[in-house]
Design a protein around this motif. Sequence first.
Motif, PDB file in Angstrom:
ATOM      1  N   THR A 151      24.881  89.926  51.462  1.00 21.75           N
ATOM      2  CA  THR A 151      23.605  90.264  50.849  1.00 21.75           C
ATOM      3  C   THR A 151      22.619  89.132  51.093  1.00 21.75           C
ATOM      4  O   THR A 151      23.014  87.971  51.205  1.00 21.75           O
ATOM      5  N   LYS A 152      21.343  89.480  51.156  1.00 18.98           N
ATOM      6  CA  LYS A 152      20.301  88.455  51.290  1.00 18.98           C
ATOM      7  C   LYS A 152      19.719  88.066  49.938  1.00 18.98           C
ATOM      8  O   LYS A 152      18.852  87.205  49.862  1.00 18.98           O
ATOM      9  N   GLN A 153      20.171  88.746  48.867  1.00 19.06           N
ATOM     10  CA  GLN A 153      19.696  88.396  47.530  1.00 19.06           C
ATOM     11  C   GLN A 153      20.315  87.078  47.091  1.00 19.06           C
ATOM     12  O   GLN A 153      21.497  86.829  47.318  1.00 19.06           O
ATOM     13  N   VAL A 154      19.507  86.251  46.453  1.00 21.35           N
ATOM     14  CA  VAL A 154      20.016  84.961  45.988  1.00 21.35           C
ATOM     15  C   VAL A 154      19.942  84.824  44.474  1.00 21.35           C
ATOM     16  O   VAL A 154      20.434  83.830  43.920  1.00 21.35           O
ATOM     17  N   SER A 155      19.336  85.800  43.799  1.00 22.01           N
ATOM     18  CA  SER A 155      19.208  85.682  42.346  1.00 22.01           C
ATOM     19  C   SER A 155      19.523  86.983  41.624  1.00 22.01           C
ATOM     20  O   SER A 155      19.180  87.143  40.459  1.00 22.01           O
ATOM     21  N   SER A 156      20.153  87.946  42.290  1.00 22.37           N
ATOM     22  CA  SER A 156      20.528  89.198  41.631  1.00 22.37           C
ATOM     23  C   SER A 156      21.744  89.795  42.326  1.00 22.37           C
ATOM     24  O   SER A 156      21.975  89.562  43.505  1.00 22.37           O
TER      25      SER A 156
ATOM     26  N   ASN B 187      37.272  97.898  40.008  1.00 20.45           N
ATOM     27  CA  ASN B 187      36.609  96.748  40.619  1.00 20.45           C
ATOM     28  C   ASN B 187      36.008  97.133  41.963  1.00 20.45           C
ATOM     29  O   ASN B 187      36.621  97.880  42.742  1.00 20.45           O
ATOM     30  N   GLY B 188      34.828  96.615  42.238  1.00 23.24           N
ATOM     31  CA  GLY B 188      34.184  96.871  43.511  1.00 23.24           C
ATOM     32  C   GLY B 188      34.625  95.888  44.579  1.00 23.24           C
ATOM     33  O   GLY B 188      35.309  94.892  44.307  1.00 23.24           O
ATOM     34  N   LEU B 189      34.225  96.151  45.811  1.00 25.17           N
ATOM     35  CA  LEU B 189      34.535  95.245  46.909  1.00 25.17           C
ATOM     36  C   LEU B 189      33.688  93.973  46.783  1.00 25.17           C
ATOM     37  O   LEU B 189      32.543  94.013  46.338  1.00 25.17           O
ATOM     38  N   PRO B 190      34.228  92.836  47.194  1.00 23.39           N
ATOM     39  CA  PRO B 190      33.464  91.588  47.081  1.00 23.39           C
ATOM     40  C   PRO B 190      32.316  91.535  48.083  1.00 23.39           C
ATOM     41  O   PRO B 190      32.360  92.174  49.139  1.00 23.39           O
ATOM     42  N   ILE B 191      31.309  90.748  47.745  1.00 23.20           N
ATOM     43  CA  ILE B 191      30.160  90.548  48.607  1.00 23.20           C
ATOM     44  C   ILE B 191      29.769  89.078  48.558  1.00 23.20           C
ATOM     45  O   ILE B 191      29.967  88.415  47.525  1.00 23.20           O
ATOM     46  N   THR B 192      29.256  88.563  49.666  1.00 21.35           N
ATOM     47  CA  THR B 192      28.863  87.158  49.733  1.00 21.35           C
ATOM     48  C   THR B 192      27.413  87.056  50.175  1.00 21.35           C
ATOM     49  O   THR B 192      26.840  87.991  50.740  1.00 21.35           O
ATOM     50  N   VAL B 193      26.817  85.889  49.911  1.00 18.32           N
ATOM     51  CA  VAL B 193      25.453  85.606  50.337  1.00 18.32           C
ATOM     52  C   VAL B 193      25.495  85.094  51.765  1.00 18.32           C
ATOM     53  O   VAL B 193      26.204  84.121  52.061  1.00 18.32           O
ATOM     54  N   ASP B 194      24.764  85.758  52.659  1.00 18.34           N
ATOM     55  CA  ASP B 194      24.689  85.332  54.049  1.00 18.34           C
ATOM     56  C   ASP B 194      23.491  84.403  54.196  1.00 18.34           C
ATOM     57  O   ASP B 194      22.345  84.833  54.098  1.00 18.34           O
ATOM     58  N   LYS B 195      23.771  83.135  54.442  1.00 13.63           N
ATOM     59  CA  LYS B 195      22.700  82.138  54.522  1.00 13.63           C
ATOM     60  C   LYS B 195      21.765  82.430  55.681  1.00 13.63           C
ATOM     61  O   LYS B 195      20.557  82.173  55.615  1.00 13.63           O
ATOM     62  N   SER B 196      22.306  82.994  56.755  1.00 11.50           N
ATOM     63  CA  SER B 196      21.460  83.278  57.911  1.00 11.50           C
ATOM     64  C   SER B 196      20.457  84.378  57.620  1.00 11.50           C
ATOM     65  O   SER B 196      19.388  84.441  58.217  1.00 11.50           O
ATOM     66  N   MET B 197      20.780  85.278  56.695  1.00 13.86           N
ATOM     67  CA  MET B 197      19.876  86.365  56.352  1.00 13.86           C
ATOM     68  C   MET B 197      18.679  85.878  55.567  1.00 13.86           C
ATOM     69  O   MET B 197      17.675  86.566  55.448  1.00 13.86           O
ATOM     70  N   THR B 198      18.773  84.685  54.990  1.00 10.32           N
ATOM     71  CA  THR B 198      17.633  84.107  54.286  1.00 10.32           C
ATOM     72  C   THR B 198      16.962  83.041  55.120  1.00 10.32           C
ATOM     73  O   THR B 198      16.253  82.186  54.618  1.00 10.32           O
ATOM     74  N   GLY B 199      17.238  83.067  56.456  1.00 12.09           N
ATOM     75  CA  GLY B 199      16.568  82.136  57.349  1.00 12.09           C
ATOM     76  C   GLY B 199      17.129  80.739  57.280  1.00 12.09           C
ATOM     77  O   GLY B 199      16.464  79.764  57.628  1.00 12.09           O
ATOM     78  N   GLY B 200      18.364  80.547  56.834  1.00 10.54           N
ATOM     79  CA  GLY B 200      18.951  79.227  56.753  1.00 10.54           C
ATOM     80  C   GLY B 200      18.414  78.398  55.602  1.00 10.54           C
ATOM     81  O   GLY B 200      18.653  77.203  55.530  1.00 10.54           O
ATOM     82  N   VAL B 201      17.670  79.011  54.705  1.00 11.48           N
ATOM     83  CA  VAL B 201      17.117  78.287  53.575  1.00 11.48           C
ATOM     84  C   VAL B 201      18.120  78.291  52.438  1.00 11.48           C
ATOM     85  O   VAL B 201      18.717  79.334  52.138  1.00 11.48           O
ATOM     86  N   PRO B 202      18.376  77.171  51.797  1.00 12.44           N
ATOM     87  CA  PRO B 202      19.287  77.157  50.649  1.00 12.44           C
ATOM     88  C   PRO B 202      18.820  78.132  49.592  1.00 12.44           C
ATOM     89  O   PRO B 202      17.617  78.390  49.446  1.00 12.44           O
ATOM     90  N   PRO B 203      19.747  78.696  48.784  1.00  7.16           N
ATOM     91  CA  PRO B 203      19.375  79.701  47.793  1.00  7.16           C
ATOM     92  C   PRO B 203      18.295  79.223  46.849  1.00  7.16           C
ATOM     93  O   PRO B 203      17.371  79.959  46.510  1.00  7.16           O
ATOM     94  N   GLY B 204      18.398  77.984  46.370  1.00 10.68           N
ATOM     95  CA  GLY B 204      17.385  77.488  45.438  1.00 10.68           C
ATOM     96  C   GLY B 204      16.015  77.445  46.071  1.00 10.68           C
ATOM     97  O   GLY B 204      15.014  77.862  45.479  1.00 10.68           O
ATOM     98  N   MET B 205      15.966  76.971  47.343  1.00 12.47           N
ATOM     99  CA  MET B 205      14.687  76.904  48.042  1.00 12.47           C
ATOM    100  C   MET B 205      14.156  78.297  48.332  1.00 12.47           C
ATOM    101  O   MET B 205      12.951  78.549  48.273  1.00 12.47           O
ATOM    102  N   ALA B 206      15.060  79.244  48.660  1.00 16.28           N
ATOM    103  CA  ALA B 206      14.618  80.612  48.926  1.00 16.28           C
ATOM    104  C   ALA B 206      13.984  81.227  47.692  1.00 16.28           C
ATOM    105  O   ALA B 206      12.964  81.923  47.767  1.00 16.28           O
ATOM    106  N   ALA B 207      14.590  80.961  46.531  1.00 14.91           N
ATOM    107  CA  ALA B 207      14.010  81.483  45.294  1.00 14.91           C
ATOM    108  C   ALA B 207      12.640  80.873  45.039  1.00 14.91           C
ATOM    109  O   ALA B 207      11.693  81.554  44.618  1.00 14.91           O
ATOM    110  N   LEU B 208      12.506  79.553  45.306  1.00 11.00           N
ATOM    111  CA  LEU B 208      11.219  78.892  45.111  1.00 11.00           C
ATOM    112  C   LEU B 208      10.168  79.465  46.055  1.00 11.00           C
ATOM    113  O   LEU B 208       9.019  79.704  45.666  1.00 11.00           O
ATOM    114  N   ILE B 209      10.571  79.704  47.310  1.00 12.53           N
ATOM    115  CA  ILE B 209       9.632  80.276  48.273  1.00 12.53           C
ATOM    116  C   ILE B 209       9.202  81.672  47.829  1.00 12.53           C
ATOM    117  O   ILE B 209       8.030  82.053  47.942  1.00 12.53           O
ATOM    118  N   ALA B 210      10.160  82.443  47.303  1.00 13.33           N
ATOM    119  CA  ALA B 210       9.816  83.786  46.830  1.00 13.33           C
ATOM    120  C   ALA B 210       8.789  83.721  45.706  1.00 13.33           C
ATOM    121  O   ALA B 210       7.840  84.510  45.661  1.00 13.33           O
TER     122      ALA B 210
END
Length: 392
Positions: A141-146, A227-250
Amino acid sequence: PCAEHCSIWTPKYWTSQSMVAFNFTGFMDYESGISRYQWGIGSSQFAADVVPLTNVTGERLLKDIRYSGGTKKMFVTPVVHNLTSVSLLEGPAYYVTVVAYNGAGPPLSTNTSSILVYVDTSGPQPAALYNTYDFQQASTTKQVSSLQASWDNFTDPHSGVVGYTVQFFQQVRSSKNGTVELTPLTEPLSVGLANRVQMLVSQLQDSVMYFAQVTATNAAGLTTTANGLPITVDKSMTGGVPPGMAALIAVMCSLGCLAIGAVMAVVIMRGTVDEQKQREKERQNEYKQLKALMYALVSHSDGSNGGPDGMLQPARGLKAEGKDKEVAFVFTDIESSTELSNQDGNAFKQLQEVHDQIMREGIAKHHGYEIITEGDSFQVAFDTCQAALAFC
């Protein structure tokens, strides 16, 4: 005995085929009193064809009894009984019957019966669970806060599903011994009968697996968890920006959009004000032209050669009949001319030439004055209202 104030309190569903539980309030007999009670279970009211009448051995107790209006304390006789010779079935309706005997000889009896009771011993049947909001499976997923989840409706053939609860978990592999540690990321959230959810969470990490756990509850209070299948955050889908920085940019992008929207609103308001000023100026010009026209008509009626600005020229001989003569004005315009011209400019030009020819023939026929022609609009004066109406 009198059963006027006697009630049998049963659940809507028994969750066991071999054990039943219910409560009942006492009967009254003012002459000889109540000597004993019996109870039984039947396939219809006041019957005991499923479980034969059995003596009640319990004592009266003060208990909290739940009913449709809430909970209240009552003196009741509780009955909890393990069935040994019969097993209740899921599906059919059952009724509890209580019989009271008084102290007369031979004893007299009175009975009362409960509302119907069903048996449901299993929770809802699970269905497919997805790790996205739109009923699709994804590995990243490209979501970093939900986090999101959706699921097909669970089913329950006996008592039906009455609600769902959703909770998200995270799986982290321990750096010490390599074991997977499972910890809750959110509190359980009741969503009613909705079958998808999106929950805001703390910043997600790209090295952690997340999954949803959905629990369905039926009307008997039994639950089933999937239980659902697991999902992970793909850093490349957010342009290589750390999750915290991506949230700030948003957040910064959102604020920027708000600022741009405010500027656009000011520009639009200013444009609207300028348009209003332009329309007011045009109205004033039209008023001046009309005023000059009136002067010119009066002057012409007096035999002079035109108004103060000489703008009026007779198209055909308008007869002067004195200073008190009536004057009629006609203003014409082709409806939706701008739209027609935009659709086909050449065709509209030919149309306008025909239109102008017809207009001038009509003006000459009814002895009118062609005052001003602007585009496809004509301003015409007639010496009588009858002539103006005939022209129209």
